[in-house]
Design a protein around this motif. Sequence first.
Motif, PDB file in Angstrom:
ATOM      1  N   PHE A 177       0.799  -1.220   0.000  1.00 29.66           N
ATOM      2  CA  PHE A 177       0.000   0.000   0.000  1.00 29.66           C
ATOM      3  C   PHE A 177       0.834   1.273   0.000  1.00 29.66           C
ATOM      4  O   PHE A 177       0.354   2.321  -0.426  1.00 29.66           O
ATOM      5  N   LEU A 178       2.062   1.196   0.486  1.00 32.37           N
ATOM      6  CA  LEU A 178       2.926   2.384   0.478  1.00 32.37           C
ATOM      7  C   LEU A 178       3.975   2.299  -0.621  1.00 32.37           C
ATOM      8  O   LEU A 178       4.242   3.289  -1.307  1.00 32.37           O
ATOM      9  N   GLY A 179       4.574   1.124  -0.790  1.00 28.67           N
ATOM     10  CA  GLY A 179       5.654   0.975  -1.755  1.00 28.67           C
ATOM     11  C   GLY A 179       5.205   1.089  -3.194  1.00 28.67           C
ATOM     12  O   GLY A 179       5.844   1.767  -4.009  1.00 28.67           O
ATOM     13  N   ILE A 180       4.076   0.443  -3.545  1.00 28.98           N
ATOM     14  CA  ILE A 180       3.633   0.466  -4.942  1.00 28.98           C
ATOM     15  C   ILE A 180       3.274   1.871  -5.407  1.00 28.98           C
ATOM     16  O   ILE A 180       3.757   2.326  -6.450  1.00 28.98           O
ATOM     17  N   PRO A 181       2.411   2.622  -4.698  1.00 32.75           N
ATOM     18  CA  PRO A 181       2.065   3.961  -5.208  1.00 32.75           C
ATOM     19  C   PRO A 181       3.274   4.881  -5.339  1.00 32.75           C
ATOM     20  O   PRO A 181       3.401   5.603  -6.329  1.00 32.75           O
ATOM     21  N   PHE A 182       4.154   4.864  -4.323  1.00 36.53           N
ATOM     22  CA  PHE A 182       5.338   5.715  -4.411  1.00 36.53           C
ATOM     23  C   PHE A 182       6.209   5.306  -5.591  1.00 36.53           C
ATOM     24  O   PHE A 182       6.717   6.158  -6.340  1.00 36.53           O
ATOM     25  N   THR A 183       6.386   3.996  -5.778  1.00 38.11           N
ATOM     26  CA  THR A 183       7.215   3.513  -6.882  1.00 38.11           C
ATOM     27  C   THR A 183       6.594   3.840  -8.230  1.00 38.11           C
ATOM     28  O   THR A 183       7.302   4.173  -9.188  1.00 38.11           O
ATOM     29  N   ILE A 184       5.264   3.737  -8.341  1.00 42.94           N
ATOM     30  CA  ILE A 184       4.592   4.116  -9.582  1.00 42.94           C
ATOM     31  C   ILE A 184       4.881   5.573  -9.909  1.00 42.94           C
ATOM     32  O   ILE A 184       5.227   5.928 -11.044  1.00 42.94           O
TER      33      ILE A 184
END
Length: 451
Positions: A177-184
């Motif tokens: 929930f935190l890593g994917i959006p930031f990485t996107i």
Amino acid sequence: MRRLLRLWFSFAEPVDRKTYAVHGFGLMAFKYALDVALIWRFVGVFWRPIDYLNPLWSAREQLLRDAPTWLAPVLVVVTLPFLWVGVSLTLRRAVNAGISAWTCLLFFLPGVNYAWMLALCVVPPRWKQTRPVEDASPQVDERLTSALLGVAAALGITLVTVGIGIYLKRSYSTGLFLGIPFTIGYISSYIYNRRFPRSVGESILVALASTAVAGGALVLFALEGIACTVMAFPIAFALAWPGALVGRVVARHSVEPGAGVGVALLAPLLVAAEPRPVPPAHEVVTVVEIAAPPEVVWRHVVTFPDLAPPTELMFRMGVAAPTRARIVGTGVGATRYCDFTTGSFVEPITAWEENRLLAFDITVQAPPMTEWSPYREVNPPHLDGYFRATHGEFRLTPLPGGRTRLEGRTAYVVDMFPQRYWTLPAGRIVAAIHERVLRHIAALAEEEEPR
């Protein structure tokens, strides 16, 4: 081979009708043969072409139910380069035909993509070749190319990370929930700014568009439903924003081209490595006062007939609504069944103090909601045990004037990060169920003459 790689993965080579048909459908056939070979080797099942064309991940889960746990993520990773080739060829064929390059995004729409591919095989080119090949076809705008590369990279990282986190580790974790959006936000903005610096506004817009496309892909491939994807968007957009700013800065100050791409691997690595913590328990308490004595109220607490169809917006959106309660036996050891619109809750009785207390554990529960989806059936993993009720109680307290204070309690856990965010809708759902049941009990008891 070098020319083939340039044709498949770059935007420099023009693509006409024949090239598009031969390479597009040829690679599709090769991809099908590769998947069939892997599934036959490790599952012993033949994947029919009609099943292969089905975009639902649930259908693939059924096919892979006896497969090694690593096979599904491997199939996702194998798909990514073919996905990119398909988008790249579709974009250049659209430009060759004089159609907007943005129509390449139709490649991601299940069902529509096949019709669009067939159409591009027959639509004639808009420009006649009067000069050498490298100058004959219109060039794809570099700004659009960079944006689409960023979107594609973000989509690839999302699918890989979701595959690892949800379908391999079965965990809705911090990294998810935190890593994917930031990485996107990071990788889409980084690629968009890698060759030429862009404005902050454009970089953020590409990052948010990438986030929306990634969320839409989860819905279109039946990995998630619409409602929960929309609920996750506030978190995703809030984190993609700073990710876009960081990606832009790294792209503008990197000495080596592509040096910042490795940062994008942090999300899947974090999801793969992080432990799964024990979720905390929560409790919702709802109270009503009923104009009837406890002995009358008790009878309708233990079991009650059908409720009227729900009219509340929450239940009409698919949240499981209680419909009736029944019991087998009496006293401690009896089993109460609370039927919902999605199935039944099994509730072994743990405390039975007539006219005072009814307590029960919840050993089996129905899905908490029916997800909205373009498909008839979709079963995202978060409906299977990530939001679960564990214990329930009804407490009756006599009040002056032959009235009763009825208190409903439910203990539950939400095994999804961030806890504070997801317990808000979860708590509201439990409270709405309480209100619906307690109002029904109150109406039944107040209509009955005391005995």
